[in-house]
Design a protein around this motif. Structure first.
Motif, PDB file in Angstrom:
ATOM      1  N   TYR A  59       0.860   5.464   0.480  1.00 37.97           N
ATOM      2  CA  TYR A  59       0.141   6.687   0.855  1.00 37.97           C
ATOM      3  C   TYR A  59       1.142   7.820   0.803  1.00 37.97           C
ATOM      4  O   TYR A  59       2.356   7.593   0.790  1.00 37.97           O
ATOM      5  CB  TYR A  59      -0.519   6.557   2.240  1.00 37.97           C
ATOM      6  CG  TYR A  59       0.456   6.443   3.386  1.00 37.97           C
ATOM      7  CD1 TYR A  59       0.973   5.209   3.761  1.00 37.97           C
ATOM      8  CD2 TYR A  59       0.851   7.566   4.102  1.00 37.97           C
ATOM      9  CE1 TYR A  59       1.866   5.095   4.823  1.00 37.97           C
ATOM     10  CE2 TYR A  59       1.743   7.464   5.166  1.00 37.97           C
ATOM     11  CZ  TYR A  59       2.250   6.229   5.517  1.00 37.97           C
ATOM     12  OH  TYR A  59       3.139   6.136   6.552  1.00 37.97           O
ATOM     13  N   SER A  60       0.632   9.033   0.755  1.00 40.55           N
ATOM     14  CA  SER A  60       1.558  10.151   0.630  1.00 40.55           C
ATOM     15  C   SER A  60       1.380  11.103   1.790  1.00 40.55           C
ATOM     16  O   SER A  60       0.345  11.102   2.465  1.00 40.55           O
ATOM     17  CB  SER A  60       1.354  10.879  -0.696  1.00 40.55           C
ATOM     18  OG  SER A  60       0.222  11.701  -0.631  1.00 40.55           O
ATOM     19  N   HIS A  84      -3.273   0.662  -3.530  1.00 37.26           N
ATOM     20  CA  HIS A  84      -2.746  -0.665  -3.219  1.00 37.26           C
ATOM     21  C   HIS A  84      -3.042  -1.593  -4.380  1.00 37.26           C
ATOM     22  O   HIS A  84      -3.739  -1.209  -5.328  1.00 37.26           O
ATOM     23  CB  HIS A  84      -3.368  -1.179  -1.916  1.00 37.26           C
ATOM     24  CG  HIS A  84      -4.850  -1.334  -2.002  1.00 37.26           C
ATOM     25  ND1 HIS A  84      -5.734  -0.357  -1.584  1.00 37.26           N
ATOM     26  CD2 HIS A  84      -5.628  -2.328  -2.517  1.00 37.26           C
ATOM     27  CE1 HIS A  84      -6.970  -0.767  -1.818  1.00 37.26           C
ATOM     28  NE2 HIS A  84      -6.933  -1.953  -2.387  1.00 37.26           N
ATOM     29  N   LEU A 112       0.834  -1.206   0.000  1.00 38.00           N
ATOM     30  CA  LEU A 112       0.000   0.000   0.000  1.00 38.00           C
ATOM     31  C   LEU A 112       0.862   1.247   0.000  1.00 38.00           C
ATOM     32  O   LEU A 112       1.870   1.308   0.707  1.00 38.00           O
ATOM     33  CB  LEU A 112      -0.905  -0.064   1.239  1.00 38.00           C
ATOM     34  CG  LEU A 112      -1.935   1.023   1.492  1.00 38.00           C
ATOM     35  CD1 LEU A 112      -3.112   0.429   2.275  1.00 38.00           C
ATOM     36  CD2 LEU A 112      -1.373   2.224   2.228  1.00 38.00           C
ATOM     37  N   GLU A 136      -6.645   8.915  -0.631  1.00 43.40           N
ATOM     38  CA  GLU A 136      -6.178   8.390   0.662  1.00 43.40           C
ATOM     39  C   GLU A 136      -4.989   7.441   0.502  1.00 43.40           C
ATOM     40  O   GLU A 136      -3.968   7.609   1.149  1.00 43.40           O
ATOM     41  CB  GLU A 136      -7.343   7.660   1.344  1.00 43.40           C
ATOM     42  CG  GLU A 136      -6.979   6.890   2.600  1.00 43.40           C
ATOM     43  CD  GLU A 136      -6.754   7.787   3.816  1.00 43.40           C
ATOM     44  OE1 GLU A 136      -7.067   8.992   3.748  1.00 43.40           O
ATOM     45  OE2 GLU A 136      -6.266   7.254   4.838  1.00 43.40           O
ATOM     46  N   GLN A 137      -5.133   6.436  -0.355  1.00 40.37           N
ATOM     47  CA  GLN A 137      -4.069   5.443  -0.527  1.00 40.37           C
ATOM     48  C   GLN A 137      -4.289   4.690  -1.820  1.00 40.37           C
ATOM     49  O   GLN A 137      -5.387   4.700  -2.381  1.00 40.37           O
ATOM     50  CB  GLN A 137      -4.046   4.455   0.654  1.00 40.37           C
ATOM     51  CG  GLN A 137      -5.408   3.876   1.033  1.00 40.37           C
ATOM     52  CD  GLN A 137      -5.662   2.445   0.586  1.00 40.37           C
ATOM     53  OE1 GLN A 137      -5.088   1.957  -0.370  1.00 40.37           O
ATOM     54  NE2 GLN A 137      -6.561   1.767   1.286  1.00 40.37           N
ATOM     55  N   GLU A 159       7.646  -0.627   6.596  1.00 41.27           N
ATOM     56  CA  GLU A 159       7.265   0.569   5.849  1.00 41.27           C
ATOM     57  C   GLU A 159       8.533   1.320   5.472  1.00 41.27           C
ATOM     58  O   GLU A 159       9.460   1.404   6.271  1.00 41.27           O
ATOM     59  CB  GLU A 159       6.391   1.442   6.758  1.00 41.27           C
ATOM     60  CG  GLU A 159       6.060   2.783   6.169  1.00 41.27           C
ATOM     61  CD  GLU A 159       4.988   3.521   6.954  1.00 41.27           C
ATOM     62  OE1 GLU A 159       4.352   2.924   7.836  1.00 41.27           O
ATOM     63  OE2 GLU A 159       4.799   4.705   6.680  1.00 41.27           O
TER      64      GLU A 159
END
Ligand code: GRE
Ligand code: ZN
Length: 267
Positions: A69-70, A94, A67, A91-92, A175
């Motif tokens: 995200y920024s 994936h 996934l 939002e994200q 992550e």
């Protein structure tokens, strides 16, 4: 590590409803999009903004998918128009994939499975957050891109940054920050806007394809696939799920269409 859901055995899709009763609803995703259930129409232009703002991205293995995200310190990425009422905020994103290149997408088109599917998830701005949005029937909008394995096995350089980072998130919960700033426009719309490619889509009302399977998603599936090499797709199958097993596949099987209609926007 606690496994709350998975894609095979006693945690597989057939067992999701034991812990999440919304997963047996009548308007679930994914579906098989079949020509005879589809109505061609002409929707307003689908509009994106903030696509070309470069952003820092973080890549995470959450045990179910890879996934991205920024950071939200920059101009946000918004979507509106098309089948949507109001403004939706990114939002994200994936991915969903399969054990081999002949499966992996969640929605099917005329029974055809693609090798992979990218979901870019947006929540309705007026709900303020993803968590609040998922309690409303119009809470989320997801744009879906299908991927085929390129027949000549050429890599898609736009996805190199992500693919090359996958070995660094092999373990659940890991992550990293991507080495290069990316803008989503580049990744998702290689032809560059405005482009008919992003106006040619199927749309229907459905659900999250993972528990709690909330029926709050306006799906927008672009008809024309993107391409990755076989090796780029294979790199996703190496990340680990819970209990250290390789996450070889993470797509939910298709669900009944029931009383729904799928629309096809003609650009
Ligand atoms: C998913 O987990 O696969 C998912 C989301 C949000 C919207 C759609 C979706 O997390 O499939
Ligand atoms: Zn998804």
């Amino acid at each position: 590590e606690h496994v709350n859901f998975g894609y095979s055995g006693s945690h597989g899709p057939d067992h999701w409803a034991e812990n999440y009763d919304t997963c047996v609803g009548k308007h679930q995703s994914p579906i098989n999009i079949q020509e005879h259930d589809v109505r061609d129409i002409n929707l307003p232009l689908l509009i994106f903004s903030g696509l070309d703002t470069p952003r820092k991205f973080f890549l995470i293995n959450n045990g179910h998918t890879a996934l991205l995200y920024s950071s939200k310190d920059n101009k946000q990425f918004y979507m509106s128009g098309g089948p949507l009422n109001g403004i939706y905020v990114f939002e994200q994103l994936h991915f969903h994939w399969g054990e081999n290149d002949r499966e992996g997408s969640e929605d099917l088109i005329n029974n055809h499975s693609f090798a992979m599917e990218l979901h870019a998830v947006f929540y309705k701005d007026k709900y303020g957050s993803m968590n609040d949005a998922i309690h409303n029937p119009d809470g989320l909008a997801v744009i879906a891109f299908f991927f085929e394995a390129e027949v000549n096995d050429r890599a898609n350089p736009l996805f190199d940054t992500i693919v090359e980072a996958l070995p660094k998130i092999e373990k659940v919960g890991t992550e990293i920050q991507l080495s290069e700033n990316m803008h989503l426009g580049h990744l998702l719309n290689p032809a560059g806007p405005p482009s008919d490619r992003m106006q040619n889509y199927f749309t229907y009302n459905g659900s999250l394809t993972t528990p709690p399977c909330s029926e709050v998603v306006t799906w927008i599936d672009f008809k024309y696939p993107l391409y990755l090499s076989h090796l780029q797709i294979a790199a996703f199958r190496n990340i680990r799920g819970f209990e250290g097993h390789k996450l070889t596949h993470n797509f939910r099987p298709v669900q009944p269409l029931s009383d729904r209609r799928v629309l096809h926007n003609l650009p």
